[in-house]
Design an enzyme around this catalytic site. Structure first.
Site, PDB file in Angstrom:
ATOM      1  N   LYS A  43      58.706  87.178  29.976  1.00 46.81           N
ATOM      2  CA  LYS A  43      58.595  85.833  30.656  1.00 46.81           C
ATOM      3  C   LYS A  43      57.959  85.820  31.847  1.00 46.81           C
ATOM      4  CE  LYS A  43      63.103  86.439  32.882  1.00 46.81           C
ATOM      5  NZ  LYS A  43      64.722  86.193  33.128  1.00 46.81           N
ATOM      6  N   ARG A 226      67.377  94.308  25.314  1.00 44.79           N
ATOM      7  CA  ARG A 226      66.467  93.435  25.988  1.00 44.79           C
ATOM      8  C   ARG A 226      66.097  93.952  27.265  1.00 44.79           C
ATOM      9  NH1 ARG A 226      70.764  90.000  25.340  1.00 44.79           N
ATOM     10  NH2 ARG A 226      70.714  89.687  27.648  1.00 44.79           N
ATOM     11  N   TYR A 270      47.073  80.939  62.819  1.00 42.39           N
ATOM     12  CA  TYR A 270      47.653  79.755  63.042  1.00 42.39           C
ATOM     13  C   TYR A 270      48.782  79.914  64.079  1.00 42.39           C
ATOM     14  CZ  TYR A 270      45.447  77.431  59.493  1.00 42.39           C
ATOM     15  OH  TYR A 270      44.526  76.512  58.495  1.00 42.39           O
ATOM     16  N   MET A 319      47.259  80.647  54.026  1.00 51.43           N
ATOM     17  CA  MET A 319      47.479  80.166  52.561  1.00 51.43           C
ATOM     18  C   MET A 319      46.428  81.054  51.636  1.00 51.43           C
ATOM     19  SD  MET A 319      46.849  76.494  50.410  1.00 51.43           S
ATOM     20  CE  MET A 319      48.037  75.794  50.882  1.00 51.43           C
ATOM     21  N   ASP A 320      45.346  81.432  52.167  1.00 54.70           N
ATOM     22  CA  ASP A 320      44.599  82.181  51.432  1.00 54.70           C
ATOM     23  C   ASP A 320      43.858  83.776  51.964  1.00 54.70           C
ATOM     24  OD1 ASP A 320      44.090  79.887  49.568  1.00 54.70           O
ATOM     25  OD2 ASP A 320      43.227  78.830  51.306  1.00 54.70           O
TER      26      ASP A 320
END
Length: 386
Positions: A43, A226, A270, A319-320
């Site tokens: 998953k 599992r 930032y 963010m990047d």
């Protein structure tokens, strides 16, 4: 390290070591007795490692079935040519029963309305839909209540479009040795299985052990186990570490896209949460950020590896991108053997020389679990298979 392959379009990536994945799968396979099947949980895109390549590697190493969390994940496997049995680990919305039948996906079942709708969809197509009965033995998440399991089966078993392929539960505390709650759940599950069989109902494959259960509780391997996070070289608990040797499968790396010597007192990132304290400090930028899974809460508290040495991340993670600092004149070992250069490989998770940063280290800094760390990195970064 500088000779590693990196994507052409962005200097950040996840490396997936399929040889390590194969060895981990084989290690779990060897723990199972003759006739006990292994269902590999893939998953969340195989916990961020890539579901299709991982499934193929796992099957070659002894896996016979697979489990996903959503119908879409199962459909993606079928569209990629994966034909082995696939279990959807929860009961999805009734609107998707046709999709389940069309792609031969086995859902977890715990309500009569869903089961009968599934049977109708299968019969309309001249097929039989296989499902696994999910039983709530005490985790209070999904599943039919244990006292209602026999009644549910009697309610739906008349339908020619349905076949019970398995009966399962999930443990809340399988990672804890000598745990009373685990023993209670196991006892309840055994009682449900006995009641179903006593009523003349076919249970299909009986399974309850997850990754820690497979390692710590061989007495309840039953027909199938599992196995999930352990396949990817991550231990679910400290108790499993001395019991099975696992190899980390994921590494996260990037390359330096900018490096400068800022002025003393210059701020970084930032909010300018880090300021350059003295001369001859390099600040380098790497194109990995919180949109790639590098949590912003790690800002100014994590290390990365460059040239076989640890370097401190500085400034707020963007963010990047993120930045790290190197004290070129430091006599301490906490720096590379030479100044950092454009294009140098930076390891966020993985090995570089004698140093290693693992998902467990990052999870500890984030006050979370290693599962979340690797899943996060699998969201956007390109995967390279080695």
């Amino acid at each position: 390290m500088d000779r590693v392959t990196s994507p052409a379009t962005r200097w950040s990536w996840v490396e997936v070591n399929l040889a390590a994945l194969r060895r981990n799968t084989s290690a779990f396979r060897r723990r199972l007795g003759r006739g006990v099947q292994m269902m590999c949980v893939i998953k969340a895109d195989a916990y961020g490692h890539g579901a299709v390549p991982c499934a193929k590697t796992m099957h070659a190493a002894g896996a016979s079935q697979f489990a996903v969390a959503t119908v879409s994940e199962g459909v993606a496997l079928r569209e990629a040519g994966i034909e082995w049995p696939v279990l959807v680990l929860s009961e999805p919305p009734v609107d998707c029963v046709g999709t389940l039948v069309e792609h031969d996906l086995m859902p977890a079942v715990y309500t009569a309305d869903f089961a009968l709708a599934l049977g109708e969809a299968a019969a309309a197509r001249g097929r039989v839909a296989r499902y696994h009965l999910a039983v709530d033995t005490g985790m209070t998440r999904i599943g039919v209540r244990r006292q209602d399991a026999v009644e549910l089966r009697r309610t739906i078993d008349f339908h020619r479009g349905l076949e019970c392929a398995g009966t399962f539960t999930h443990f809340a505390t399988a990672d804890t040795l000598d745990d009373w709650d685990f023993a209670l759940q196991l006892n309840r599950f055994r009682e449900v299985v006995a009641a179903l069989r006593g009523a003349g109902l076919d249970t299909g494959l009986v399974h309850c052990d997850n990754t820690p259960g497979t390692v710590l509780h061989p007495e309840c391997h039953f027909d199938m186990c599992r196995v999930g996070v352990g396949l990817y070289g991550l231990h679910p608990a400290d108790a499993t570490r001395p019991m099975i040797d696992l190899e980390p499968v994921m590494s996260v790396r990037g390359r330096v896209v900018r490096v400068i010597y800022p002025n003393v007192g210059d701020g970084v990132g930032y909010g300018l949460t880090y300021r350059v304290p003295k001369k001859n400090i390099q600040v380098a930028t790497v194109p990995i950020g919180y949109a790639d899974g590098l949590a912003r809460e790690l800002s100014n508290s994590m290390d990365v590896l460059v040239g076989g040495a640890r370097c401190r991340q500085v400034g707020n993670i963007c963010m990047d991108q993120f930045m790290f600092a190197v004290d070129v004149n430091s006599a301490r070992a906490y720096r590379p053997s030479r100044p950092v250069e454009y294009g140098d490989v930076v390891t966020v998770i993985g090995e570089d020389g004698d140093e290693r940063i693992g998902a467990d280290e990052m999870a500890s800094l984030r006050n979370t679990i290693n599962y979340e760390v690797v899943c996060d990195f699998g969201m956007r970064l390109e995967k390279i298979y080695t």
